[in-house]
Design a protein around this motif. Sequence first.
Motif, mmCIF file in Angstrom:
data_model
loop_
_atom_site.group_PDB
_atom_site.id
_atom_site.type_symbol
_atom_site.label_atom_id
_atom_site.label_comp_id
_atom_site.label_asym_id
_atom_site.label_seq_id
_atom_site.Cartn_x
_atom_site.Cartn_y
_atom_site.Cartn_z
ATOM 1 N N ARG A 1 0.829 -1.199 0.000
ATOM 2 C CA ARG A 1 0.000 0.000 0.000
ATOM 3 C C ARG A 1 0.867 1.255 0.000
ATOM 4 N N ASN A 2 1.951 1.234 0.782
ATOM 5 C CA ASN A 2 2.860 2.378 0.819
ATOM 6 C C ASN A 2 3.519 2.592 -0.532
ATOM 7 N N ASN A 3 3.891 1.503 -1.199
ATOM 8 C CA ASN A 3 4.495 1.620 -2.524
ATOM 9 C C ASN A 3 3.517 2.216 -3.520
ATOM 10 N N GLU A 4 2.257 1.772 -3.471
ATOM 11 C CA GLU A 4 1.242 2.313 -4.378
ATOM 12 C C GLU A 4 1.011 3.788 -4.101
ATOM 13 N N SER A 5 0.961 4.142 -2.829
ATOM 14 C CA SER A 5 0.763 5.535 -2.453
ATOM 15 C C SER A 5 1.934 6.393 -2.931
ATOM 16 N N GLN A 6 3.149 5.888 -2.767
ATOM 17 C CA GLN A 6 4.335 6.633 -3.206
ATOM 18 C C GLN A 6 4.351 6.775 -4.727
ATOM 19 N N LEU A 7 3.985 5.728 -5.440
ATOM 20 C CA LEU A 7 3.930 5.781 -6.900
ATOM 21 C C LEU A 7 2.895 6.806 -7.360
ATOM 22 N N LEU A 8 1.745 6.830 -6.701
ATOM 23 C CA LEU A 8 0.712 7.807 -7.030
ATOM 24 C C LEU A 8 1.202 9.227 -6.744
ATOM 25 N N ALA A 9 1.890 9.413 -5.629
ATOM 26 C CA ALA A 9 2.437 10.731 -5.283
ATOM 27 C C ALA A 9 3.477 11.166 -6.313
ATOM 28 N N ASP A 10 4.328 10.241 -6.734
ATOM 29 C CA ASP A 10 5.330 10.561 -7.749
ATOM 30 C C ASP A 10 4.671 10.942 -9.078
ATOM 31 N N ASN A 11 3.644 10.209 -9.459
ATOM 32 C CA ASN A 11 2.912 10.532 -10.700
ATOM 33 C C ASN A 11 2.251 11.901 -10.606
ATOM 34 N N CYS A 12 1.687 12.202 -9.438
ATOM 35 C CA CYS A 12 1.069 13.507 -9.202
ATOM 36 C C CYS A 12 2.105 14.615 -9.404
ATOM 37 N N PHE A 13 3.282 14.453 -8.807
ATOM 38 C CA PHE A 13 4.318 15.470 -8.904
ATOM 39 C C PHE A 13 4.807 15.638 -10.349
ATOM 40 N N GLN A 14 5.030 14.527 -11.047
ATOM 41 C CA GLN A 14 5.489 14.607 -12.439
ATOM 42 C C GLN A 14 4.446 15.298 -13.316
ATOM 43 N N LYS A 15 3.173 15.025 -13.066
ATOM 44 C CA LYS A 15 2.106 15.672 -13.839
ATOM 45 C C LYS A 15 2.090 17.176 -13.537
ATOM 46 N N TRP A 16 2.244 17.537 -12.251
ATOM 47 C CA TRP A 16 2.239 18.961 -11.884
ATOM 48 C C TRP A 16 3.356 19.717 -12.603
ATOM 49 N N LYS A 17 4.514 19.096 -12.755
ATOM 50 C CA LYS A 17 5.643 19.775 -13.397
ATOM 51 C C LYS A 17 5.323 20.188 -14.838
ATOM 52 N N THR A 18 4.332 19.593 -15.446
ATOM 53 C CA THR A 18 3.975 19.941 -16.828
ATOM 54 C C THR A 18 3.062 21.163 -16.900
ATOM 55 N N TYR A 19 2.575 21.669 -15.777
ATOM 56 C CA TYR A 19 1.601 22.770 -15.795
ATOM 57 C C TYR A 19 2.223 24.144 -16.011
ATOM 58 N N ASP A 20 3.497 24.315 -15.796
ATOM 59 C CA ASP A 20 4.178 25.598 -15.971
ATOM 60 C C ASP A 20 3.550 26.722 -15.153
ATOM 61 N N TRP A 21 3.231 26.442 -13.902
ATOM 62 C CA TRP A 21 2.723 27.476 -13.004
ATOM 63 C C TRP A 21 3.812 28.507 -12.770
ATOM 64 N N THR A 22 3.392 29.764 -12.603
ATOM 65 C CA THR A 22 4.341 30.837 -12.327
ATOM 66 C C THR A 22 4.047 31.462 -10.970
ATOM 67 N N LEU A 23 5.050 32.147 -10.432
ATOM 68 C CA LEU A 23 4.939 32.778 -9.123
ATOM 69 C C LEU A 23 4.872 34.293 -9.267
ATOM 70 N N GLY A 24 3.829 34.848 -8.723
ATOM 71 C CA GLY A 24 3.700 36.287 -8.621
ATOM 72 C C GLY A 24 3.891 37.076 -9.913
ATOM 73 N N ASP A 25 4.242 38.351 -9.747
ATOM 74 C CA ASP A 25 4.417 39.255 -10.875
ATOM 75 C C ASP A 25 5.692 38.974 -11.663
ATOM 76 N N SER A 26 6.632 38.298 -11.026
ATOM 77 C CA SER A 26 7.903 38.042 -11.703
ATOM 78 C C SER A 26 7.747 37.042 -12.843
ATOM 79 N N GLY A 27 6.741 36.201 -12.749
ATOM 80 C CA GLY A 27 6.528 35.203 -13.785
ATOM 81 C C GLY A 27 7.509 34.047 -13.719
ATOM 82 N N ALA A 28 8.255 33.944 -12.607
ATOM 83 C CA ALA A 28 9.211 32.846 -12.449
ATOM 84 C C ALA A 28 8.460 31.523 -12.373
#
Length: 129
Positions: free
Chosen positions: A35-62
């Motif tokens: 169960r821990n392995n499945e949870s970790q795999l899901l968390a890793d997939n979540c993070f990798q998917k988030w990295k594709t969103y190109d969110w920016t911070l504040g007015d700087s656009g970083a």
Amino acid sequence: MKNLLYLIPVFLLIVFISKSDYINSALTEQGQPERNNESQLLADNCFQKWKTYDWTLGDSGALAVNHAGFTNGIKNICRAKAELFYEGYKLNPFVLPDSQAEIFPIVFLSSYDEIKNQIRQNLPKLQLI
């Protein structure tokens, strides 16, 4: 002698109950790492998917992905959402592209436990089946 005959079934029942508790605890412990392995795999997939969103911070656009604190916070959010999902809460275990309004207030909380508790507070209560 008659008293001894009455005690034998009681003794056997005690032995049976203690053995079944031992077997159940062994099975539970064996299932937990999976169960821990499945949870970790899901968390890793979540993070990798988030990295594709190109969110920016504040007015700087970083890019948020280049900010270590923000990235670490997203990892904690993904881990918390995955664990809560496997605990039975009804939530999407991923960070969605349009979820910035819900993510930004908690991404910089000081610990993983704080993030998980904050997410849990905003979820419907678990229902017993």
